[in-house]
Scaffold this active site. Structure first.
Site, mmCIF file in Angstrom:
data_model
loop_
_atom_site.group_PDB
_atom_site.id
_atom_site.type_symbol
_atom_site.label_atom_id
_atom_site.label_comp_id
_atom_site.label_asym_id
_atom_site.label_seq_id
_atom_site.Cartn_x
_atom_site.Cartn_y
_atom_site.Cartn_z
ATOM 1 N N CYS A 2 35.730 14.104 51.380
ATOM 2 C CA CYS A 2 35.284 12.798 51.924
ATOM 3 C C CYS A 2 36.258 11.813 51.342
ATOM 4 O O CYS A 2 36.417 11.694 49.907
ATOM 5 C CB CYS A 2 33.751 12.616 51.948
ATOM 6 S SG CYS A 2 32.964 13.803 52.856
ATOM 7 N N ARG A 27 42.420 14.610 49.837
ATOM 8 C CA ARG A 27 41.098 15.158 49.460
ATOM 9 C C ARG A 27 40.565 15.996 50.346
ATOM 10 O O ARG A 27 39.339 16.810 49.962
ATOM 11 C CB ARG A 27 40.180 13.882 49.132
ATOM 12 C CG ARG A 27 40.618 12.757 48.245
ATOM 13 C CD ARG A 27 39.819 11.445 48.457
ATOM 14 N NE ARG A 27 38.212 11.713 48.051
ATOM 15 C CZ ARG A 27 37.770 11.713 46.932
ATOM 16 N NH1 ARG A 27 38.388 11.347 45.904
ATOM 17 N NH2 ARG A 27 36.367 11.563 46.557
ATOM 18 N N TRP A 75 34.437 15.601 55.427
ATOM 19 C CA TRP A 75 34.499 17.182 55.225
ATOM 20 C C TRP A 75 33.205 17.326 55.263
ATOM 21 O O TRP A 75 32.280 17.303 54.550
ATOM 22 C CB TRP A 75 35.020 17.190 53.748
ATOM 23 C CG TRP A 75 35.378 18.471 53.549
ATOM 24 C CD1 TRP A 75 36.546 19.432 53.514
ATOM 25 C CD2 TRP A 75 34.609 19.450 52.659
ATOM 26 N NE1 TRP A 75 36.564 20.531 53.328
ATOM 27 C CE2 TRP A 75 35.249 20.830 52.654
ATOM 28 C CE3 TRP A 75 33.181 19.746 52.375
ATOM 29 C CZ2 TRP A 75 34.753 21.997 52.058
ATOM 30 C CZ3 TRP A 75 32.773 20.869 51.794
ATOM 31 C CH2 TRP A 75 33.386 21.988 51.515
ATOM 32 N N ASN A 101 29.712 9.389 50.923
ATOM 33 C CA ASN A 101 30.283 10.918 50.469
ATOM 34 C C ASN A 101 29.126 11.500 49.735
ATOM 35 O O ASN A 101 28.170 10.767 48.885
ATOM 36 C CB ASN A 101 31.523 10.562 49.440
ATOM 37 C CG ASN A 101 32.617 10.001 50.250
ATOM 38 O OD1 ASN A 101 32.745 9.982 51.438
ATOM 39 N ND2 ASN A 101 33.563 9.702 49.369
ATOM 40 N N GLY A 102 28.991 12.698 49.883
ATOM 41 C CA GLY A 102 27.941 13.433 49.096
ATOM 42 C C GLY A 102 26.922 14.194 49.702
ATOM 43 O O GLY A 102 27.232 14.309 51.003
ATOM 44 N N GLU A 481 44.804 33.720 39.212
ATOM 45 C CA GLU A 481 45.411 32.432 39.829
ATOM 46 C C GLU A 481 46.530 32.643 40.960
ATOM 47 O O GLU A 481 46.529 31.747 41.984
ATOM 48 C CB GLU A 481 45.995 31.417 38.751
ATOM 49 C CG GLU A 481 46.640 30.200 39.059
ATOM 50 C CD GLU A 481 45.550 29.215 39.672
ATOM 51 O OE1 GLU A 481 44.346 29.460 39.973
ATOM 52 O OE2 GLU A 481 46.291 28.249 40.452
ATOM 53 N N LYS A 485 46.298 31.064 44.824
ATOM 54 C CA LYS A 485 47.280 30.197 45.239
ATOM 55 C C LYS A 485 47.601 30.766 46.622
ATOM 56 O O LYS A 485 47.707 30.017 47.824
ATOM 57 C CB LYS A 485 48.707 29.918 44.326
ATOM 58 C CG LYS A 485 48.479 29.139 43.300
ATOM 59 C CD LYS A 485 48.178 27.645 43.509
ATOM 60 C CE LYS A 485 46.627 27.200 43.730
ATOM 61 N NZ LYS A 485 46.068 26.747 42.323
ATOM 62 N N GLU A 488 44.873 30.619 49.573
ATOM 63 C CA GLU A 488 44.325 29.304 49.939
ATOM 64 C C GLU A 488 45.283 28.348 50.680
ATOM 65 O O GLU A 488 44.982 27.553 51.577
ATOM 66 C CB GLU A 488 43.876 28.319 48.704
ATOM 67 C CG GLU A 488 45.096 27.771 47.781
ATOM 68 C CD GLU A 488 44.362 26.876 46.812
ATOM 69 O OE1 GLU A 488 43.465 25.966 46.692
ATOM 70 O OE2 GLU A 488 44.999 26.928 45.646
ATOM 71 N N HIS A 504 39.723 52.764 39.737
ATOM 72 C CA HIS A 504 38.014 52.943 39.688
ATOM 73 C C HIS A 504 37.735 52.330 40.974
ATOM 74 O O HIS A 504 36.521 52.200 41.292
ATOM 75 C CB HIS A 504 37.623 51.903 38.743
ATOM 76 C CG HIS A 504 37.970 52.406 37.441
ATOM 77 N ND1 HIS A 504 37.470 53.840 36.833
ATOM 78 C CD2 HIS A 504 38.619 51.858 36.289
ATOM 79 C CE1 HIS A 504 37.913 54.046 35.759
ATOM 80 N NE2 HIS A 504 38.569 52.710 35.185
ATOM 81 N N LYS A 602 40.093 18.266 47.772
ATOM 82 C CA LYS A 602 40.572 18.252 46.761
ATOM 83 C C LYS A 602 39.787 18.161 45.361
ATOM 84 O O LYS A 602 39.741 18.814 44.411
ATOM 85 C CB LYS A 602 41.671 16.855 46.428
ATOM 86 C CG LYS A 602 42.533 16.790 45.267
ATOM 87 C CD LYS A 602 43.483 17.980 44.918
ATOM 88 C CE LYS A 602 44.139 17.897 43.601
ATOM 89 N NZ LYS A 602 44.766 19.144 43.063
HETATM 90 C C1 F6R Z 1 42.857 25.731 43.942
HETATM 91 C C2 F6R Z 1 42.019 24.310 43.261
HETATM 92 C C3 F6R Z 1 40.670 24.408 42.888
HETATM 93 C C4 F6R Z 1 40.128 23.461 41.779
HETATM 94 C C5 F6R Z 1 38.673 23.748 41.818
HETATM 95 C C6 F6R Z 1 38.052 22.774 40.734
HETATM 96 O O1 F6R Z 1 44.077 25.286 43.858
HETATM 97 O O2 F6R Z 1 42.444 23.467 42.960
HETATM 98 O O3 F6R Z 1 39.963 25.786 42.897
HETATM 99 O O4 F6R Z 1 40.732 24.050 40.783
HETATM 100 O O5 F6R Z 1 38.068 23.140 42.900
HETATM 101 O O6 F6R Z 1 38.642 21.505 40.570
HETATM 102 P P1 F6R Z 1 38.721 20.398 39.424
HETATM 103 O O7 F6R Z 1 39.567 21.232 38.411
HETATM 104 O O8 F6R Z 1 38.821 19.133 40.037
HETATM 105 O O9 F6R Z 1 37.399 20.626 38.794
#
Ligand code: F6R
Length: 607
Positions: A2, A27, A75, A101-102, A481, A485, A488, A504, A602
């Site tokens: 948001c 975001r 969002w 927001n929230g 990780e 990537k 997502e 396993h 974000k």
């Molecule tokens: C994936 C990604 C998310 C963030 C997660 C935590 O690419 O960016 O998994 O790492 O939402 O976000 P922060 O680091 O802002 O607490």
């Protein structure tokens, strides 16, 4: 997650709001809307979908002639994405508008009560209770009404309100969701993040929880929730508009991947002086480091993956027991945090609701706390006992890249520092590690030269329906990780396994041509890793190996991604980069919206 933009002043309000929302697109959102104040009434327009849909909807509305306005990107949490559920929301007679927001946790009981007293609701959202509550509380003064409504709300909120009868006035309040006030000359701004207002001003107030702002074009007053005026320091934003733009790259993600050498360089600046670590920011002197019995690392998503690397390094170098938790699980598992232990909260944005809650839980149980964050003044940095800032610069792509590698660097520095202070890393090894850390930016530049070759490989990846990532030790953390990537941003189903775990259960899924990305950068487990690779090949799996040892791996790999030689403990910084590029190019080849993947935001400011 948001976005809010508010404006009061002489500029054409509508284009300013849309421009501001565009800067907050990173975001994440699924619908958008604006409310504009004419001096007599409020004009509201909303549309599900991208901002271009809202632009079409407002095409008939003149850009100027308004005194103030607010814009919002939503969002969805309560109620599906739709025109009706988009913000701003209004009361029964369209006299008030609110963007929020929230999450309002007690919205059900509030709505019931409001319905009982005759209010009509048009959306499925939690937010809509707010304008109706304002309608009830309003006695000709919007600030007082918002103040009393804020006292009724449970949950998290950054909200902005306008009244048709108070021209040019914006009232906003914050609890557990970020909000800033941009200070202009004859104009003022509100926003959930700095990029929205950077074109107009670099001076702002960063609001704290429980602060309410009353702003018109001439003046801004920050108050607490009893109405007492608060005098806040003005925060000067240290970067400019150019930093917030794509700088010639087709996507923010690619720009940010290529900024990683510089991000690492910046994060190291002044923290290594003449071969010695200078890490006061962690707030741990020798006695404190030696006294530690346990360390907790908490984070979400990518930051959690950085924590897994941190655990490995800290246990190895500092011989200190480390527990890693997904921040979203931490406080609900009744964790045991000994008084005097150290809790490190890792968060790029510094606003992740779960990580903030984990930090608070650690504090409640008597832990010392440290934040590793990329955003100055963010909630987590303000609540932690000490702060280590990664200096990745503004990260706008939803998929984190440069923030992740700087989190790794921060944790590497912490591990070496703790090891030195606790006497568990011999002097020569410490010097060797510090020297190797300083070489990381150059080595990262070398790795990024692989981009064209990885783009080629990604054409095949784009055809895949599933992918597996395997590794051992540090490579397993990087595999996690890498798979995140890929899924997502390209939406290809991917899973990561500790290589020894395959047999396993998951080996059952390995059949002819199933792609397996095998990370093999760790010499102590290289032989074991090669055995796991051969298990995959024996079932017809197709191996892409990421390694720095061509001779050893070439016989077993269908494709090889060759990294430069580097200290094995630092390899995660280099090994993740080809995986980021692979995910990026695969997503591009599939035509995905790389910087704004579906359903993701974000900054995840709700639980
Ligand atoms: C994936 C990604 C998310 C963030 C997660 C935590 O690419 O960016 O998994 O790492 O939402 O976000 P922060 O680091 O802002 O607490």
């Amino acid at each position: 997650m948001c976005g809010i933009v508010g404006y009061t002043g002489p500029r054409p309000v509508l284009p300013l709001l849309i421009g501001g929302l565009r800067k907050l697109e990173y975001r994440g959102y699924d619908s958008a809307g604006v409310a504009l104040q004419t001096g007599v009434e409020l004009v509201v327009a909303k549309a599900v979908g991208r901002l271009s849909c809202l632009e079409e909807r407002v095409a008939g509305i003149p850009g100027d002639g308004f005194l103030a306005g607010m814009g919002h990107t939503r969002w969805a949490t309560h109620g599906r994405p739709s025109d009706i559920n988009a913000h701003p929301h209004g009361d029964c007679r369209g006299r008030f508008a609110v963007a929020h927001n929230g999450i309002i946790e007690n919205y059900r009981s509030l709505r019931e009560r409001l319905r009982g007293s005759g209010h009509h609701f048009s959306s499925e959202t939690d937010t809509e209770v707010i304008p109706h509550l304002i309608e009830e509380a309003y006695r000709g003064d919007l600030a007082s009404a918002v103040r009393s409504v804020a006292g009724l709300l449970r949950g998290s909120f950054a909200l902005v309100a306008m009244a048709a009868s108070e021209p040019g006035l914006l009232v906003a309040v914050r609890k557990d969701s970020p909000l800033i006030v941009g200070l202009g000359d004859g104009e003022n701004f509100l926003a959930s993040d700095i990029p929205a207002i950077l074109e107009y001003t670099k001076s702002c107030y960063i609001l704290d929880d429980g602060e309410l702002v009353v702003a018109d074009q001439r003046c801004v007053e920050v108050q607490d929730l009893t109405g007492r005026v608060r005098h806040k320091p003005v925060f000067q934003v240290p970067w400019d508009v150019a930093v917030a733009e794509r700088g010639g790259y087709p996507h923010f993600m690619l720009k940010e991947i290529h900024e990683q050498p510089q991000a690492v360089r910046e994060t190291l600046r002044d923290r290594i002086k003449e071969g010695e670590l200078a890490l006061d920011e962690f707030g741990l002197d020798g006695d404190a480091a030696r006294a530690l019995r346990r360390l907790h690392l908490v984070g979400c998503g990518t930051a959690y993956h950085a924590c897994l690397v941190g655990k490995y390094l800290i246990e190895k170098l500092a011989r200190l027991a480390v527990e890693v938790d997904l921040a979203s699980e931490f406080r609900y598992r009744d964790p045991m945090v000994e008084t005097g232990s150290l809790l490190v909260a890792v968060s790029q944005s510094g606003e992740t609701a779960d990580t903030l809650a984990a930090l608070r839980e650690g504090k409640r149980q008597g832990a010392r706390t440290v934040a590793i964050s990329n955003v100055m003044g963010s909630s987590i940095t303000r609540e932690a006992g000490s702060v280590f800032y990664t200096r990745a610069g503004l990260e706008q792509a939803v998929a984190s890249t440069k923030a992740y590698v700087t989190q790794l660097v921060a944790l590497m520095l912490l591990a070496v520092d703790l090891g030195a202070k606790r006497g568990t890393v011999p002097e020569a090894e410490r010097a060797e590690l510090i020297e190797a850390i300083q070489k990381l930016p150059e080595l990262a530049e070398e790795v990024l030269k692989l981009a064209p070759a990885i783009d080629n490989l990604a054409r095949q990846v784009a055809q895949w329906e599933d992918a597996f990532f395997i590794g051992r030790g540090l490579d397993y953390a990087v595999a996690l990780e890498g798979q995140l990537k890929l899924k997502e941003i390209s939406y290809i189903h991917a899973e990561a396994y500790a290589a020894g775990e395959l047999k396993h259960g998951t080996l059952a899924l390995i059949v002819e041509r199933i792609p397996v990305i095998a990370l093999a950068t760790q010499p102590p487990v290289l032989d074991k890793m090669i055995s796991n690779i051969t298990e995959v090949r024996a079932r017809g799996g197709r191996i892409i190996a990421v390694c720095s040892n061509e001779e050893e791996l070439a016989p077993y790999a269908d494709d090889l991604i060759l990294l430069p030689a580097c200290h094995p403990l630092l390899m995660p910084v280099l090994a993740v980069m080809p995986l980021q590029l692979l995910a990026y190019y695969a997503a591009v080849h599939l035509g995905c919206d790389v910087d704004k993947p579906r359903n993701l935001a974000k900054s995840v400011t709700v639980e």
